[in-house]
Write a protein that holds these residues in place. Structure first.
Motif, mmCIF file in Angstrom:
data_model
loop_
_atom_site.group_PDB
_atom_site.id
_atom_site.type_symbol
_atom_site.label_atom_id
_atom_site.label_comp_id
_atom_site.label_asym_id
_atom_site.label_seq_id
_atom_site.Cartn_x
_atom_site.Cartn_y
_atom_site.Cartn_z
ATOM 1 N N ARG A 1 -1.258 24.134 32.830
ATOM 2 C CA ARG A 1 -0.919 25.069 31.748
ATOM 3 C C ARG A 1 0.586 25.269 31.658
ATOM 4 N NH1 ARG A 1 -3.086 30.854 32.627
ATOM 5 N NH2 ARG A 1 -5.036 29.942 31.935
ATOM 6 N N PHE A 2 1.230 25.465 32.801
ATOM 7 C CA PHE A 2 2.671 25.705 32.807
ATOM 8 C C PHE A 2 3.424 24.513 32.208
ATOM 9 C CE2 PHE A 2 6.833 25.743 35.008
ATOM 10 C CZ PHE A 2 7.322 26.933 34.473
ATOM 11 N N ILE A 3 3.050 23.328 32.604
ATOM 12 C CA ILE A 3 3.712 22.126 32.070
ATOM 13 C C ILE A 3 3.493 22.022 30.568
ATOM 14 C CG2 ILE A 3 3.675 19.593 32.085
ATOM 15 C CD1 ILE A 3 3.045 19.832 35.148
ATOM 16 N N LEU A 4 2.256 22.214 30.128
ATOM 17 C CA LEU A 4 1.956 22.124 28.689
ATOM 18 C C LEU A 4 2.697 23.203 27.895
ATOM 19 C CD1 LEU A 4 -1.857 21.283 28.756
ATOM 20 C CD2 LEU A 4 0.046 19.746 28.188
ATOM 21 N N GLN A 5 2.842 24.389 28.474
ATOM 22 C CA GLN A 5 3.574 25.454 27.793
ATOM 23 C C GLN A 5 5.065 25.143 27.719
ATOM 24 O OE1 GLN A 5 2.351 28.932 29.998
ATOM 25 N NE2 GLN A 5 0.577 29.275 28.670
ATOM 26 N N LEU A 6 5.625 24.605 28.798
ATOM 27 C CA LEU A 6 7.043 24.228 28.773
ATOM 28 C C LEU A 6 7.305 23.149 27.732
ATOM 29 C CD1 LEU A 6 8.167 24.121 32.528
ATOM 30 C CD2 LEU A 6 8.749 25.824 30.793
ATOM 31 N N LEU A 7 6.357 22.233 27.593
ATOM 32 C CA LEU A 7 6.489 21.157 26.608
ATOM 33 C C LEU A 7 6.105 21.612 25.197
ATOM 34 C CD1 LEU A 7 5.003 18.221 28.723
ATOM 35 C CD2 LEU A 7 7.422 18.647 28.199
ATOM 36 N N ARG A 8 5.702 22.877 25.084
ATOM 37 C CA ARG A 8 5.264 23.482 23.819
ATOM 38 C C ARG A 8 4.035 22.788 23.233
ATOM 39 N NH1 ARG A 8 9.336 27.160 22.262
ATOM 40 N NH2 ARG A 8 11.352 26.684 23.166
ATOM 41 N N LEU A 9 3.214 22.254 24.130
ATOM 42 C CA LEU A 9 1.961 21.632 23.710
ATOM 43 C C LEU A 9 0.794 22.619 23.802
ATOM 44 C CD1 LEU A 9 2.411 18.169 25.472
ATOM 45 C CD2 LEU A 9 2.749 18.714 23.046
ATOM 46 N N GLU A 10 1.032 23.731 24.486
ATOM 47 C CA GLU A 10 0.036 24.795 24.582
ATOM 48 C C GLU A 10 0.726 26.110 24.276
ATOM 49 O OE1 GLU A 10 -2.447 26.962 28.085
ATOM 50 O OE2 GLU A 10 -2.817 24.803 27.889
ATOM 51 N N LYS A 11 0.116 26.870 23.387
ATOM 52 C CA LYS A 11 0.658 28.159 22.975
ATOM 53 C C LYS A 11 0.414 29.207 24.067
ATOM 54 C CE LYS A 11 -0.229 31.601 19.549
ATOM 55 N NZ LYS A 11 -1.367 32.165 18.921
ATOM 56 N N SER A 12 1.344 30.131 24.196
ATOM 57 C CA SER A 12 1.135 31.256 25.109
ATOM 58 C C SER A 12 1.664 32.520 24.442
ATOM 59 C CB SER A 12 1.839 31.024 26.444
ATOM 60 O OG SER A 12 3.240 31.077 26.280
ATOM 61 N N SER A 13 1.115 33.651 24.837
ATOM 62 C CA SER A 13 1.553 34.926 24.258
ATOM 63 C C SER A 13 2.730 35.506 25.049
ATOM 64 C CB SER A 13 0.380 35.911 24.217
ATOM 65 O OG SER A 13 -0.143 36.081 25.504
ATOM 66 N N TYR A 14 3.194 34.758 26.045
ATOM 67 C CA TYR A 14 4.325 35.181 26.864
ATOM 68 C C TYR A 14 5.263 33.988 27.009
ATOM 69 C CZ TYR A 14 1.500 32.597 30.186
ATOM 70 O OH TYR A 14 0.756 31.618 30.774
ATOM 71 N N LYS A 15 6.493 34.258 27.424
ATOM 72 C CA LYS A 15 7.442 33.172 27.651
ATOM 73 C C LYS A 15 7.180 32.592 29.045
ATOM 74 C CE LYS A 15 12.241 31.906 27.739
ATOM 75 N NZ LYS A 15 13.610 32.294 27.851
ATOM 76 N N PRO A 16 6.819 31.305 29.116
ATOM 77 C CA PRO A 16 6.553 30.714 30.436
ATOM 78 C C PRO A 16 7.852 30.573 31.243
ATOM 79 C CG PRO A 16 6.362 29.039 28.711
ATOM 80 C CD PRO A 16 6.632 30.354 28.030
ATOM 81 N N THR A 17 7.904 31.283 32.348
ATOM 82 C CA THR A 17 9.068 31.233 33.237
ATOM 83 C C THR A 17 8.595 30.835 34.629
ATOM 84 O OG1 THR A 17 8.856 33.538 33.939
ATOM 85 C CG2 THR A 17 10.198 33.114 31.948
ATOM 86 N N PHE A 18 9.521 30.453 35.463
ATOM 87 C CA PHE A 18 9.154 30.091 36.837
ATOM 88 C C PHE A 18 8.641 31.308 37.605
ATOM 89 C CE2 PHE A 18 11.731 26.365 35.770
ATOM 90 C CZ PHE A 18 10.851 25.375 36.179
ATOM 91 N N ASP A 19 9.160 32.502 37.265
ATOM 92 C CA ASP A 19 8.643 33.715 37.908
ATOM 93 C C ASP A 19 7.162 33.915 37.573
ATOM 94 O OD1 ASP A 19 10.913 34.450 39.279
ATOM 95 O OD2 ASP A 19 11.608 35.875 37.759
ATOM 96 N N ILE A 20 6.818 33.767 36.297
ATOM 97 C CA ILE A 20 5.412 33.919 35.907
ATOM 98 C C ILE A 20 4.574 32.822 36.566
ATOM 99 C CG2 ILE A 20 3.796 33.733 33.964
ATOM 100 C CD1 ILE A 20 5.804 35.299 32.288
#
Length: 171
Positions: free
Chosen positions: A108-127
């Motif tokens: 999920r994190f990789i897909l969110q960083l690549l903007r291939l998966e939507k998230s309601s939060y900003k994907p950060t390394f802390d999250i």
């Protein structure tokens, strides 16, 4: 005998268990709105999300559960969430395999960083790091409590462990 489809569903499970995916599928199949508990706790705002007060959170959840139909999903297991357990027609506990959840967190994190998966939060390394902590906490502290709590809702709860059980349930 025709079984009536539930109109008020609460889905609980750890990070990466498949809650949001199942909620979306059920939402589409049953034409019912779904709500993420994280969005009940947090006001999504730029540049940072703002945590609702307990009163705002409780009022928002109460408003949702007073509607005719809803699907609520989240990992939250606190007293304030139990009003949705009480009002649900069905409670689904997604007890997905622990290593599979860890894999899904990474994916999920990789897909969110690549903007291939939507998230309601900003994907950060802390999250990302926190998701592993939350997953461990759920497995070791929350899961036994969920299992115990669901005993009082045995007539309206189900535990699903993997994609096959979920697919069979959706059929």
């Amino acid at each position: 005998m025709n079984k009536i489809a539930p109109r008020k569903i609460h889905i609980i499970g750890s990070v990466g268990s498949g809650k949001t995916t199942l909620a979306r599928k059920l939402s589409n199949k049953l034409s019912i709105s779904h709500y993420e508990l994280d969005n009940v706790v947090w006001k999504r705002n730029k540049p940072r999300d703002i945590k609702r007060t307990d009163e705002e959170r409780d009022h928002l959840l109460s408003t949702i559960i007073q509607s005719d139909a809803w699907i609520i999903e989240g990992a939250h297991y606190n007293e304030w969430v139990f009003q949705s357990f009480n009002n649900a027609d069905l409670i689904i506990f997604l007890d997905t395999d622990y290593p599979k959840r860890k894999f899904r967190i990474v994916k999920r994190f990789i897909l969110q960083l690549l903007r291939l998966e939507k998230s309601s939060y900003k994907p950060t390394f802390d999250i990302f790091r926190n998701m592993f902590i939350w997953n461990d906490n759920f497995e070791n502290r929350i899961k036994p409590k969920v299992i115990n709590k669901l005993e009082q809702y045995y007539s309206k709860s189900i535990t699903l462990k993997d994609a096959i059980e979920i697919t069979n349930y959706l059929s």
